[in-house]
Design an enzyme around this catalytic site. Sequence first.
Site, short mmCIF file in Angstrom:
data_model
loop_
_atom_site.label_atom_id
_atom_site.label_comp_id
_atom_site.label_asym_id
_atom_site.label_seq_id
_atom_site.Cartn_x
_atom_site.Cartn_y
_atom_site.Cartn_z
N SER B 137 0.85 -1.19 0.00
CA SER B 137 0.00 0.00 0.00
C SER B 137 0.88 1.23 0.00
O SER B 137 1.99 1.20 0.51
CB SER B 137 -0.89 0.01 1.24
N TYR B 150 -1.06 -0.39 10.36
CA TYR B 150 -1.27 -0.86 8.98
C TYR B 150 -0.13 -0.39 8.09
O TYR B 150 0.45 -1.16 7.32
CB TYR B 150 -2.61 -0.31 8.47
#
Lengths: 434, 244
Positions: B137, B150
């Site tokens: 990501s 995350y």
Amino acid sequence: MAPVESWGRIRAEGAARPLWWRDDPLPEVEGTMLPFGRGRSYGDACLDQGGTLLLTRGLSRFISFDEATGLLACEGGVTLGEILARFAPLGFFPTVVPGTKHVTVGGAIANDIHGKNHHRAGTFGAHVTRLELLRSDGSRRVCSPAEHPELFAATVGGLGLTGLVTWAELRLKRIPSAFIRWETVPFENVDAFFELSARSDTTHEYTVAWIDCLARGDRLGRGLFYRGNHAEAPFRAGRRRRPVTVPFDLPDAVLNRLTVKAFNALYRWRNRGAGERLVHYEPFFFPLDGVERWNRIYGRSGLMQFQCVLPFDRGLGGVRGVLDAIARSGQGSFLAVLKTFGGLPSPGLLSFPRPGVTVALDFPRRGERTLALFRELEGLVLEQGGALYPAKDLVMSPRMFRAAYPRAPELERLRDPRFESTFWRRVTAAEERP
Amino acid sequence: MNVVVLGATSAIAEQVARLHAARGAALLLVGRKPGRLAAVAADLRLRGAARVEVRALELDELAAHAALAAEAEALLGPVDLVVVAQGALGDPAAYAADPAAAAAVLHTNLVAPASLLTAFAARLARRGAGSLVVLGSVAGDRGRGSNFAYGAAKGGLALFAQGLRNRWHRTGLHVLTVKPGFVDTPMTAHVPKNPLFASPERVAAAIVRAADARRDVLYVPWFWRFILLAVRAIPERVFKKLDL
């Protein structure tokens, strides 16, 4: 990501919740909700301003297919384009396709869409064998002409108001090839259209006409008649053209009487000698899909489409009156579409197609001038005992709606109490506009 | 082509699987929920997949990974492509009261994918062929207060993939690190959408193209490469004051 808006560029005001799995419950939301597919409805039938739109794009899975019967089960957010891409090469075709392949199965059912073969096949809903309806009380009902027939009839053409179509089963038809034998016949006026249409409906599976919306007098309704049949020979699919995209909103000044007149003349001249051609199904059925987001040529203010059906039993005067009013206004853009509907009854309570002739064309949305024309046209349709198409509509009056859709109270009774659209609130409002 | 999709019910992975199904691939789908796997599998079969196998498995369980890699080969034959797509966003607001929740996010997004990659890489490298596609990501390019666990996991995963790429390069094993920006998926269902959001279909098409071309790192949509270039260039002194 493109904003959520209808094809006529009405922006959704309110929440939007994407759906991903057909076995999920409906999201918990405040107020009302309405399923929203790919936004190919022109007006406000696909919007629930102030409520929540349930975006069905994630419900895009095929479920089962039976090659012997052509029965395809798929989720409600699958588009006809996805079905075509997969099943046309295998020799199967949706029995009814509209002028764009970017409509979802759920949307095709909700608007009980029609195609160039209405005189042979009737509406989309006539080929839906079953569907599952998820209601706001959490219940799921499999509906068909045999199971929950009332709810089935209300859902076909029910504008998404009876609940969410999580999946549906449709009958695909066999086709001998992905090609169409496409014949173009120029005609001089409305009378010639009807003559050609009556003759062609017996020899051709698909018929439709494009007419010059500015021609008047003896040439009122002149145009090009398109008729086609699936080609027999097993032609190999050629190279697909990549669609071009209209990259931004064009300025309003691009569309005016002169450019429209020039376009119509050029279009007619370029296509008049075309005769018979062998073409892939795409340009025949979906000519505008070759230009992605073509609605941007109308600028940020968007467009309004007028589509009505006028019954045959009142003669040709009504069609002439409507075409003449359009030509006189000089507001119509590019080409208008003329098509006769056959007598096959639609299975839905609120289906638009009925025996007669349908006229459709776009107008740039230019405030009061456009509204005045739509009011005039509505008056003519009402006088003729015709109907306007909810999927295209933005301004129909409650009076017009009641006259054209006498079974609306039955739908209201079967409507999911939490499902509502801006269109529905408008056309069922008690008060008339001044 | 034999394709293994780990986290097969994630929106991006499902779209990647569709593109391979249309090419006639044989697929093994692995995920947690049997019902959803079955729905995806039926769709992929109808989209032209030569074969679709499913395994319902909790991918956080590291002990199952070696057996899964072996089973994939037993089911499909030699594996050509592995897509590692499982992940969870986590909720930083809950970490203070429950530090284990932060660790769980690291486990799901870093430890478990690293274990899976290791298990499959060894087998693919032995054959000297195949691709590993890792879904990272853009959040892994810089630590941010709004998703630090995350982001750390995705950053660590990108580094892990980079290391694998370096280690196995000579064997012919290809490793692609994908760094999507905002994608319209169930993971971001709670985030108000803006024009930076991309559809899973678009992201998947870019992933398949990049894997075909054996690229190393893919920012998708492409403009994120430049956004992140700028984001990384902001000095920490300034960055920490930004409410990101």
